[in-house]
Write an enzyme that holds these catalytic residues in place. Structure first.
Site, PDB file in Angstrom:
ATOM      1  N   ASP A   1      37.737  73.482  39.900  1.00  0.00           N
ATOM      2  CA  ASP A   1      38.685  72.850  40.810  1.00  0.00           C
ATOM      3  C   ASP A   1      40.122  73.266  40.482  1.00  0.00           C
ATOM      4  OD1 ASP A   1      40.252  71.106  42.284  1.00  0.00           O
ATOM      5  OD2 ASP A   1      38.834  69.462  42.102  1.00  0.00           O
TER       6      ASP A   1
ATOM      7  N   GLN B   1      33.565  70.557  39.201  1.00  0.00           N
ATOM      8  CA  GLN B   1      34.811  70.054  38.596  1.00  0.00           C
ATOM      9  C   GLN B   1      35.526  71.125  37.772  1.00  0.00           C
ATOM     10  OE1 GLN B   1      34.230  66.363  36.521  1.00  0.00           O
ATOM     11  NE2 GLN B   1      34.422  65.184  38.398  1.00  0.00           N
TER      12      GLN B   1
ATOM     13  N   ARG C   1      34.570  68.798  46.190  1.00  0.00           N
ATOM     14  CA  ARG C   1      34.814  67.906  45.044  1.00  0.00           C
ATOM     15  C   ARG C   1      33.521  67.221  44.640  1.00  0.00           C
ATOM     16  NH1 ARG C   1      41.087  66.357  45.306  1.00  0.00           N
ATOM     17  NH2 ARG C   1      41.554  68.138  44.002  1.00  0.00           N
TER      18      ARG C   1
ATOM     19  N   SER D   1      42.968  70.639  40.985  1.00  0.00           N
ATOM     20  CA  SER D   1      43.138  69.678  39.886  1.00  0.00           C
ATOM     21  C   SER D   1      43.839  70.319  38.699  1.00  0.00           C
ATOM     22  CB  SER D   1      41.780  69.143  39.416  1.00  0.00           C
ATOM     23  OG  SER D   1      41.229  68.335  40.407  1.00  0.00           O
TER      24      SER D   1
ATOM     25  N   TYR E   1      39.688  62.683  49.443  1.00  0.00           N
ATOM     26  CA  TYR E   1      41.057  62.911  49.902  1.00  0.00           C
ATOM     27  C   TYR E   1      41.528  61.768  50.800  1.00  0.00           C
ATOM     28  CZ  TYR E   1      40.732  67.753  48.310  1.00  0.00           C
ATOM     29  OH  TYR E   1      40.606  68.880  47.553  1.00  0.00           O
TER      30      TYR E   1
HETATM   31  P1  NAD Z   1      46.023  65.455  47.242  1.00  0.00           P
HETATM   32  O1  NAD Z   1      46.767  66.469  46.440  1.00  0.00           O
HETATM   33  O2  NAD Z   1      45.356  65.884  48.498  1.00  0.00           O
HETATM   34  O3  NAD Z   1      47.046  64.270  47.602  1.00  0.00           O
HETATM   35  C1  NAD Z   1      47.825  63.626  46.613  1.00  0.00           C
HETATM   36  C2  NAD Z   1      47.788  62.141  46.809  1.00  0.00           C
HETATM   37  O4  NAD Z   1      48.576  61.772  47.940  1.00  0.00           O
HETATM   38  C3  NAD Z   1      46.392  61.552  47.072  1.00  0.00           C
HETATM   39  O5  NAD Z   1      46.098  60.590  46.092  1.00  0.00           O
HETATM   40  C4  NAD Z   1      46.506  60.973  48.463  1.00  0.00           C
HETATM   41  O6  NAD Z   1      45.703  59.815  48.626  1.00  0.00           O
HETATM   42  C5  NAD Z   1      47.984  60.637  48.531  1.00  0.00           C
HETATM   43  N1  NAD Z   1      48.508  60.414  49.894  1.00  0.00           N
HETATM   44  C6  NAD Z   1      48.187  61.041  51.062  1.00  0.00           C
HETATM   45  N2  NAD Z   1      48.874  60.518  52.087  1.00  0.00           N
HETATM   46  C7  NAD Z   1      49.668  59.534  51.577  1.00  0.00           C
HETATM   47  C8  NAD Z   1      50.602  58.613  52.140  1.00  0.00           C
HETATM   48  N3  NAD Z   1      50.872  58.612  53.435  1.00  0.00           N
HETATM   49  N4  NAD Z   1      51.213  57.741  51.298  1.00  0.00           N
HETATM   50  C9  NAD Z   1      50.941  57.726  49.979  1.00  0.00           C
HETATM   51  N5  NAD Z   1      50.057  58.565  49.391  1.00  0.00           N
HETATM   52  C10 NAD Z   1      49.435  59.461  50.167  1.00  0.00           C
HETATM   53  O7  NAD Z   1      44.941  64.694  46.362  1.00  0.00           O
HETATM   54  P2  NAD Z   1      44.364  65.076  44.925  1.00  0.00           P
HETATM   55  O8  NAD Z   1      45.391  64.837  43.909  1.00  0.00           O
HETATM   56  O9  NAD Z   1      43.829  66.449  45.002  1.00  0.00           O
HETATM   57  O10 NAD Z   1      43.158  64.069  44.673  1.00  0.00           O
HETATM   58  C11 NAD Z   1      42.667  63.078  45.539  1.00  0.00           C
HETATM   59  C12 NAD Z   1      41.538  62.335  44.822  1.00  0.00           C
HETATM   60  O11 NAD Z   1      40.438  63.189  44.571  1.00  0.00           O
HETATM   61  C13 NAD Z   1      41.908  61.743  43.485  1.00  0.00           C
HETATM   62  O12 NAD Z   1      41.397  60.463  43.402  1.00  0.00           O
HETATM   63  C14 NAD Z   1      41.231  62.578  42.481  1.00  0.00           C
HETATM   64  O13 NAD Z   1      40.919  61.876  41.302  1.00  0.00           O
HETATM   65  C15 NAD Z   1      39.993  62.977  43.235  1.00  0.00           C
HETATM   66  N6  NAD Z   1      39.434  64.208  42.681  1.00  0.00           N
HETATM   67  C16 NAD Z   1      38.061  64.305  42.534  1.00  0.00           C
HETATM   68  C17 NAD Z   1      37.508  65.476  41.985  1.00  0.00           C
HETATM   69  C18 NAD Z   1      36.037  65.622  41.797  1.00  0.00           C
HETATM   70  O14 NAD Z   1      35.308  64.667  41.936  1.00  0.00           O
HETATM   71  N7  NAD Z   1      35.554  66.806  41.508  1.00  0.00           N
HETATM   72  C19 NAD Z   1      38.321  66.525  41.611  1.00  0.00           C
HETATM   73  C20 NAD Z   1      39.695  66.381  41.776  1.00  0.00           C
HETATM   74  C21 NAD Z   1      40.224  65.217  42.320  1.00  0.00           C
END
Ligand code: NAD
Length: 379
Positions: free
Chosen positions: A130, A127, A122, A133, A230
């Protein structure tokens, strides 16, 4: 010329790894594109759409894979396909490496260099590559639409001469990519939205979309985000406090969308049987984590469970149900990645094996599993 092959997916996968738009781009880069006839059908891309873009439609996967340099897929290639892929080839797909060891070993033995797109680092440069996403965003939207379709009440508040219809209360658990899109969609439909997450960065994002943040904000919460963005696995103490908070909140909800995941681990169990039993009849739970064991104790992957009038939807591959968008975005993710491995002036492969995005996603090469997360001692 680089030969790029796209076999059709199996009957459970409506998406396709190339769109007519990206086929055209690969051809400009110096590739010859072979696609199995019918591969794009469930995304409404016909063979003639691909042919107009310059690709060649062939009748079988075997024919497409013959002498291929690059193989693009959505899911991991089947055993039969692996046998037809030349060992020189690069295979790019969602390989599901955490829960499919056998599949990984099979790919390694075939000698191909395989890349698991879900492991993409990430970082800003990646991006556009990804896939988690691009697909989670669609899944988050579809989860709310499915909840609304299942729901026996209206979502927005309506003031009518016969009285007021109250707005639905929707609770989103896990405010990552899918969760944030679920919040935005539920808000657009007029719901009162609350959301929870263990990462502190999620709070501001939830609030900026008009949702109310509900979470145990202790010292552990402040440290819950990894460098990769994550969530970490939380302590038993945190989980207990979180469960108490959720138990009180969840009783009052009309729909709950759960999206919580931890990479490489089973999905955290956030909704217990007791919590489901405390909910009102007619409440809908959409569990987007069904594929990884589910966030709700009663979720059954691929099924809808009715427990005392509460419907728990464990649909798999929600993004795939929006196959037109899902395939187009996935195909663009792959194009952005594969582009980094091609010297288009010379029309040949030029891979920088030390590149962070190559190292982050490469799982097999030269007959071995090479990704540090999957190398077992003694292999
Ligand atoms: P994910 O699919 O791994 O998880 C989904 C969500 O579940 C996450 O927000 C995680 O914090 C939450 N979670 C995990 N355990 C939990 C619990 N016990 N209770 C409540 N919530 C819980 O995560 P994701 O959607 O792929 O993204 C995570 C982060 O990464 C986001 O902030 C996203 O914006 C960021 N992101 C960054 C990039 C980048 O910089 N290139 C790309 C994609 C996403």
């Amino acid at each position: 010329m680089i030969k790029l092959a796209v076999p059709a997916e199996d009957s459970l996968e409506p998406r396709v790894a190339i769109s007519p738009h990206t086929a055209k781009k690969y051809i400009v880069m110096g590739c010859e594109v072979f696609i199995q006839s019918g591969a794009g059908e469930r995304s409404h891309f016909s063979d003639s759409d691909y042919e107009e873009a310059g690709a060649k439609s062939v009748s079988s996967a075997k024919e497409a894979l013959n002498d291929a340099d690059i193989v693009l897929k959505v899911g991991r290639p089947t055993t039969e396909e692996v046998q037809s892929i030349p060992s020189k080839a690069l295979v790019v797909a969602i390989l599901d490496p955490y829960s499919n060891r056998e599949g990984l070993e099979e790919l390694a033995q075939s000698g191909v260099a395989s890349f698991a797109m879900e492991l993409m680092p990430r970082i800003t440069r990646a991006q556009s590559m990804d896939v988690l996403s691009s697909q989670s965003n669609l899944a988050g939207y579809k989860a709310v639409i499915d909840a609304a379709a299942q729901f026996d009440q209206a979502i927005p508040m309506m003031m009518t001469a016969a009285g007021t219809v109250p707005p639905a209360k929707i609770f989103v658990m896990g405010a990552g990519v899918a969760g944030l899109q679920a919040i935005a969609t539920a808000r657009r439909l007029g719901a009162i939205v609350t959301a929870t997450d263990v990462r502190p960065a999620a709070k501001e994002q939830v609030e900026s979309l008009g949702g109310k943040f509900v979470a145990v904000e202790d010292e552990e919460f402040k440290e819950a985000e990894t460098a990769g963005g994550y969530a970490k696995e939380m302590s038993n103490d945190y989980k207990k406090k979180q469960a108490e908070l959720v138990a009180n909140h969840i009783k009052q909800q009309n729909a709950v969308i759960t999206t919580a995941l931890i990479p490489g681990r089973p999905a955290p169990k956030l909704i217990s049987r007791e919590m489901v039993e405390s909910m009102k009849s007619g409440t809908v739970i959409v569990d987007l984590a069904a594929e990884r064991g589910g966030n709700c104790e009663l979720t059954e992957a691929g099924k809808t469970v009715n427990h005392n009038g509460v419907n728990i939807l464990g649909h798999l591959n929600l993004a795939g149900e929006l196959s037109v968008n899902a395939s187009s975005l996935y195909a663009r993710n792959l194009l952005a990645f594969v582009q980094t491995m091609i010297d288009s002036e010379k029309g040949e492969l030029a891979i920088d094996w030390d590149d962070e995005i190559i190292q982050g996603t490469l799982v097999t090469r030269d007959g071995k599993i090479v990704h540090p997360a999957f190398i077992k001692e003694g292999t």
